[in-house]
Design an enzyme around this catalytic site. Structure first.
Site, PDB file in Angstrom:
ATOM      1  CE  LYS A 123      -3.965   1.861   2.622  1.00 12.94           C
ATOM      2  NZ  LYS A 123      -4.852   1.652   3.785  1.00 12.94           N
ATOM      3  CB  SER A 168      -8.092   3.474   2.657  1.00 15.72           C
ATOM      4  OG  SER A 168      -7.280   2.877   3.639  1.00 15.72           O
ATOM      5  CB  SER A 170      -8.338   0.636   5.527  1.00 15.25           C
ATOM      6  OG  SER A 170      -9.019   1.830   5.355  1.00 15.25           O
TER       7      SER A 170
HETATM    8  N1  GLN Z   1     -13.355   3.609   5.965  1.00 10.46           N
HETATM    9  C1  GLN Z   1     -12.805   4.016   7.214  1.00 10.46           C
HETATM   10  C2  GLN Z   1     -12.552   5.499   7.189  1.00 10.46           C
HETATM   11  O1  GLN Z   1     -12.860   6.114   6.250  1.00 10.46           O
HETATM   12  C3  GLN Z   1     -11.592   3.241   7.555  1.00 10.46           C
HETATM   13  C4  GLN Z   1     -10.321   3.793   7.029  1.00 10.46           C
HETATM   14  C5  GLN Z   1      -9.115   2.983   7.416  1.00 10.46           C
HETATM   15  O2  GLN Z   1      -9.207   1.922   8.034  1.00 10.46           O
HETATM   16  N2  GLN Z   1      -7.956   3.519   7.106  1.00 10.46           N
HETATM   17  O3  GLN Z   1     -12.040   6.051   8.097  1.00 10.46           O
END
Ligand code: GLN
Length: 489
Positions: A78, A153, A177
């Site tokens: 990532k 994400s 994410s």
């Molecule tokens: N979808 C969640 C958010 O927008 C989780 C993001 C993440 O785990 N980095 O914060």
């Protein structure tokens, strides 16, 4: 033989060590898929130019008979995890040309085994989002249906694995994410216990919630990567060898796996916004687990439905302070407040404003503003203080639950992958995190496992179930997960 790009890490390891395939062939298998599909799906932001050299080096080690679990295995990373000398942008304009000056501990551990990072994957900017629609470099498309999001994400990492562009990937998980994109792309995604994997070299989002973990094709593969990257690290003071809240031994399964008890908080499924397909699939999954011999117990986690509210206070608070470092001076992009002048003549405040205003996308700016607000003097107690107290309540509810059951089972996400552009308000996006944020609030490990498909507009879209266990008890997740997927243990 299965196609080379279809192999799991475990299968590839055997074939590499028996010399039936080479690290070069394996890497080229992934590269072929990238050439074929990356333009359309926008999964990798960059494919590194030294992969074949890496493969050669790995092969040498294999030939010497010194291979380790990940030697010669092509993996994706990532874009918010650092590798020294390589770009890492967190899919943000503000870091578009930033090159890392050191390597993240998790990546280093993989590189020490001569695992091969083939490239960095797309994501929501600074990991804020659940669809990669917040990337400054375009959305990642779901390999199962390019009209749909890949989740986020870590959408690029999950899509890379699903599209056979890597055998496994590293992602990061602050509120889902790793797990949500894994469920949208039909992969396995593990969010390890908070602190069990070093955060050193992971760009911070919510420091008390963030953790690096694997996205893979099988549970056994997630276990392999987790075992390589875990461990205490002197560069991350929150990293530790986890202990269970009740002092029971961590990770060991004293009882036979069939004695494991699965708790299902059915009351959570009565909330609005959970799709019919997800509910049906969840019921089928519970039946399947029952048939496998696991005991299912209806449990209550009375305050878990407040998790989303708690998360969306604590997370932006931490985001707002973590993002302060991107000021146009220390890293990456730096914009003069007065671009018409050849030399910097404007004051520092203007540089901050211009760089952050133009370098950061709308969702990141929204969270900075929200976080600054909940931390401000007049509101701190009412919002941040209360959320932190409520966090303890959630932790205690889980601790209590784990006295009765070994794992808690929920769907991973309330719906399958949605259509790109379909969700228009931030709130709609936040609601997709209802099942995942709780594990980050409590710091416990959680895994998403593919549990079937929903037929939507003639396309089969993957669905996942989530298992959560007590601190340090990833082993229980692996055990039940392998059983569920019929992987030989
Ligand atoms: N979808 C969640 C958010 O927008 C989780 C993001 C993440 O785990 N980095 O914060």
């Amino acid at each position: 033989m299965t196609q080379i790009e279809d192999l799991t890490i475990k299968e590839a390891r055997k074939l590499l060590d028996s010399k039936e395939i080479s690290a070069k062939e394996l890497t080229e298998g992934a590269l072929l898929q990238i050439e074929d599909k990356n333009k359309e799906l926008n999964i990798y932001l960059e494919v590194y130019d030294d992969i074949l050299e890496q493969a050669k080096l790995a092969q040498k080690i294999i030939d010497q008979g010194d291979s380790k679990d990940l030697t010669g295995i092509p993996l994706a990373i990532k874009d918010n995890i650092l590798i020294k000398g390589k770009k890492a942008s967190a899919a943000s304009k503000i870091l578009e040309n930033y090159k890392a000056t050191y390597t993240a501990t998790a990546a280093k551990k993989i590189l020490e085994q001569n695992g091969i990072f083939i490239g960095r994957t797309n994501m929501d900017e600074f990991a804020m989002g659940g669809s990669t629609e917040n990337s400054a470099f375009g959305v990642t498309r779901n390999p199962h249906d390019p009209e749909k999001v890949a989740g986020g994400s870590s959408g690029g990492s999950a899509a890379a694995v699903a599209a056979n562009m890597a055998l496994g990937a590293l992602g990061s998980d602050t509120g889902g994410s790793i797990r949500e994109p894994a469920s949208f792309c039909g992969c396995v995604g593990l969010k390890p216990t908070y602190g069990s994997v070093s955060r050193y070299g992971l760009m911070a989002m919510g420091s008390s919630l963030d953790v690096i973990g694997p996205i893979t094709k099988s549970v056994a593969d997630a276990e392999i990567i987790f075992n390589v990257i875990k461990g205490q690290d002197k560069y991350d003071s929150t990293s530790h060898i986890p202990v269970r809240h009740d002092g029971k031994s961590v990770g060991s399964l004293q009882d036979s796996s069939r004695d494991l008890r699965i708790g299902v908080p059915y009351h959570l499924l009565e909330q609005d916004g959970i799709s019919r397909e997800v509910k049906e699939n969840f019921e089928e999954s519970v039946e399947k687990l029952k048939n496998l011999g696991f005991e299912i117990k209806d449990i209550k986690l009375p305050n878990i439905d407040k998790s989303l509210t708690i998360y969306y206070i604590i997370m932006p608070a931490e985001v707002s302070s973590n993002m302060a470092r991107y000021d146009g001076i220390k890293y990456g992009l730096s914009l003069d407040g007065n671009p018409s002048t050849p030399l910097r003549t404007s004051n520092l405040m203007e540089v901050y404003k211009k760089t952050r205003g133009e370098g950061l996308g709308p969702e990141v700016r929204r969270r900075i503003i929200l976080g600054t607000y909940v931390l401000s003097a007049g509101y701190y107690d009412a919002y941040y203080g209360k959320a932190m107290a409520a966090r303890e309540v959630i932790k205690n509810e889980f601790n209590k639950a784990f006295n009765e059951v070994n794992v808690v089972l929920t769907p991973t996400a309330p719906t399958p992958a949605w259509k790109i552009g379909e969700k228009t308000s931030p709130l709609e996006n936040y609601l997709a995190d209802i099942f995942t944020v709780t594990a980050n609030i409590a710091g416990i490990p959680a895994i998403s496992i593919p549990s079937g498909f929903a037929k939507i507009n003639d396309k089969d879209l993957p669905i996942g179930i989530q298992l959560m266990s007590a601190h340090g008890n990833e082993n229980v997740l692996f055990e039940i997960g392998k059983n569920f997927l019929g992987e030989t243990t």
